[in-house]
Design an enzyme around this catalytic site. Structure first.
Site, PDB file in Angstrom:
ATOM      1  N   TYR A  15       1.030  -1.360  -0.136  1.00  0.00           N
ATOM      2  CA  TYR A  15       0.001  -0.023  -0.065  1.00  0.00           C
ATOM      3  C   TYR A  15       0.853   1.293  -0.062  1.00  0.00           C
ATOM      4  O   TYR A  15       0.366   2.410  -0.129  1.00  0.00           O
ATOM      5  CB  TYR A  15      -0.892  -0.028   1.160  1.00  0.00           C
ATOM      6  CG  TYR A  15      -2.268  -1.201   1.104  1.00  0.00           C
ATOM      7  CD1 TYR A  15      -2.922  -1.166   0.348  1.00  0.00           C
ATOM      8  CD2 TYR A  15      -1.907  -2.162   2.053  1.00  0.00           C
ATOM      9  CE1 TYR A  15      -3.803  -2.227   0.321  1.00  0.00           C
ATOM     10  CE2 TYR A  15      -2.629  -3.212   2.193  1.00  0.00           C
ATOM     11  CZ  TYR A  15      -3.581  -3.290   1.241  1.00  0.00           C
ATOM     12  OH  TYR A  15      -4.853  -4.267   1.227  1.00  0.00           O
ATOM     13  N   HIS A  20      -4.773   5.850  -1.499  1.00  0.00           N
ATOM     14  CA  HIS A  20      -5.571   5.652  -0.235  1.00  0.00           C
ATOM     15  C   HIS A  20      -4.533   5.928   1.140  1.00  0.00           C
ATOM     16  O   HIS A  20      -5.042   6.323   1.929  1.00  0.00           O
ATOM     17  CB  HIS A  20      -6.148   4.284  -0.169  1.00  0.00           C
ATOM     18  CG  HIS A  20      -7.340   4.105   0.415  1.00  0.00           C
ATOM     19  ND1 HIS A  20      -8.294   5.328   0.609  1.00  0.00           N
ATOM     20  CD2 HIS A  20      -8.062   3.060   1.136  1.00  0.00           C
ATOM     21  CE1 HIS A  20      -9.437   4.945   1.223  1.00  0.00           C
ATOM     22  NE2 HIS A  20      -9.299   3.716   1.727  1.00  0.00           N
ATOM     23  N   TYR A  64      -5.364  -1.199   9.909  1.00  0.00           N
ATOM     24  CA  TYR A  64      -6.057  -1.002   8.535  1.00  0.00           C
ATOM     25  C   TYR A  64      -7.037   0.003   8.810  1.00  0.00           C
ATOM     26  O   TYR A  64      -7.825   0.423   9.865  1.00  0.00           O
ATOM     27  CB  TYR A  64      -6.692  -2.724   8.115  1.00  0.00           C
ATOM     28  CG  TYR A  64      -5.505  -3.267   7.850  1.00  0.00           C
ATOM     29  CD1 TYR A  64      -5.068  -3.110   6.331  1.00  0.00           C
ATOM     30  CD2 TYR A  64      -4.990  -4.325   8.356  1.00  0.00           C
ATOM     31  CE1 TYR A  64      -4.211  -4.141   6.047  1.00  0.00           C
ATOM     32  CE2 TYR A  64      -4.135  -5.273   8.097  1.00  0.00           C
ATOM     33  CZ  TYR A  64      -3.640  -5.047   6.704  1.00  0.00           C
ATOM     34  OH  TYR A  64      -2.497  -6.074   6.309  1.00  0.00           O
ATOM     35  N   ASN A  66     -10.087   0.484   7.818  1.00  0.00           N
ATOM     36  CA  ASN A  66     -11.480   0.232   8.379  1.00  0.00           C
ATOM     37  C   ASN A  66     -11.725  -0.023   9.744  1.00  0.00           C
ATOM     38  O   ASN A  66     -12.886  -0.024  10.193  1.00  0.00           O
ATOM     39  CB  ASN A  66     -12.201  -0.971   7.667  1.00  0.00           C
ATOM     40  CG  ASN A  66     -12.322  -0.838   6.169  1.00  0.00           C
ATOM     41  OD1 ASN A  66     -11.783   0.123   5.570  1.00  0.00           O
ATOM     42  ND2 ASN A  66     -12.428  -1.948   5.501  1.00  0.00           N
ATOM     43  N   ASN A 112     -14.445   4.363   4.547  1.00  0.00           N
ATOM     44  CA  ASN A 112     -14.491   3.595   5.594  1.00  0.00           C
ATOM     45  C   ASN A 112     -13.616   3.869   6.879  1.00  0.00           C
ATOM     46  O   ASN A 112     -14.003   3.577   8.288  1.00  0.00           O
ATOM     47  CB  ASN A 112     -14.325   2.325   5.155  1.00  0.00           C
ATOM     48  CG  ASN A 112     -15.288   1.782   4.121  1.00  0.00           C
ATOM     49  OD1 ASN A 112     -16.500   1.804   4.546  1.00  0.00           O
ATOM     50  ND2 ASN A 112     -15.087   0.770   3.432  1.00  0.00           N
TER      51      ASN A 112
END
Length: 185
Positions: A15, A20, A64, A66, A112
């Site tokens: 990532y 994001h 993470y 979320n 999220n």
């Protein structure tokens, strides 16, 4: 006064550098500006810095995206930081690329990470600095877009944009949200 500055992103090498994870990029730029390093701690990587009379606790949750709310709640409690002194750094598809927008509160706008923070805090009344990603993706390709890398043209602009984000974050801590919004929005 103490402030909790939370950069949202997903952990893991795959990532790094994705759209994001621009929240991580902004908080990393702030740490670099302050000459501080992150250390692994409970629920994330933490760094401490001062900007004049303000003490900033920088957080990159390792939960993470979320589940970011757990990290935010823990560090708010650990450092005794009220919700008014929390700033979440987040990506936003609804804003054109490179647009920085400070908001005192608001909906999760389909994000999220913000949704989980609001659920865990029981409120949407916390500040966020939104970094515009734009919406240059085909219908149904949103996930691929946010988890994709910036274009070379976008990447070239990121150092200046993150520097601008650092100015906004510091102003939030020193001048307050209203003055900062008046100046930078």
């Amino acid at each position: 006064m103490k402030y909790l500055i939370v950069g949202l992103g997903n952990i893991g090498g795959e990532y790094n550098g994705t759209r994001h994870n621009v929240g991580f990029r902004m908080v990393n730029a702030l740490a670099e500006d302050g000459g501080v390093q992150f250390v692994e701690a409970r629920y994330g990587a933490i760094a401490h810095m001062r900007v004049k009379n303000a003490e900033l606790i920088l957080l990159k949750p390792n939960t993470y995206m979320n589940l970011s709310g757990n990290a935010v709640r823990y560090w708010m409690q650990q450092e005794n930081i009220p919700r008014e002194q929390v700033l979440v750094l987040v990506d936003d598809l609804a804003l054109p690329f490179g647009t920085l927008r400070l908001k005192p509160k608001g909906s999760d706008a389909g994000h999220n990470g913000l949704k989980n923070i609001a659920e865990v805090m029981g409120s949407i009344d916390y500040a966020r600095l939104r970094f515009g990603l734009g919406d240059e993706f085909s219908k149904g390709r949103q996930v691929d877009f946010v988890l994709g890398r910036f274009t070379p043209e976008e990447e070239e602009k990121l150092p200046e944009l993150t520097k601008h984000a650092v100015e906004i974050i510091k102003s939030f801590c020193l001048a307050g949200i209203q003055r900062t919004m008046n100046r930078y929005n």
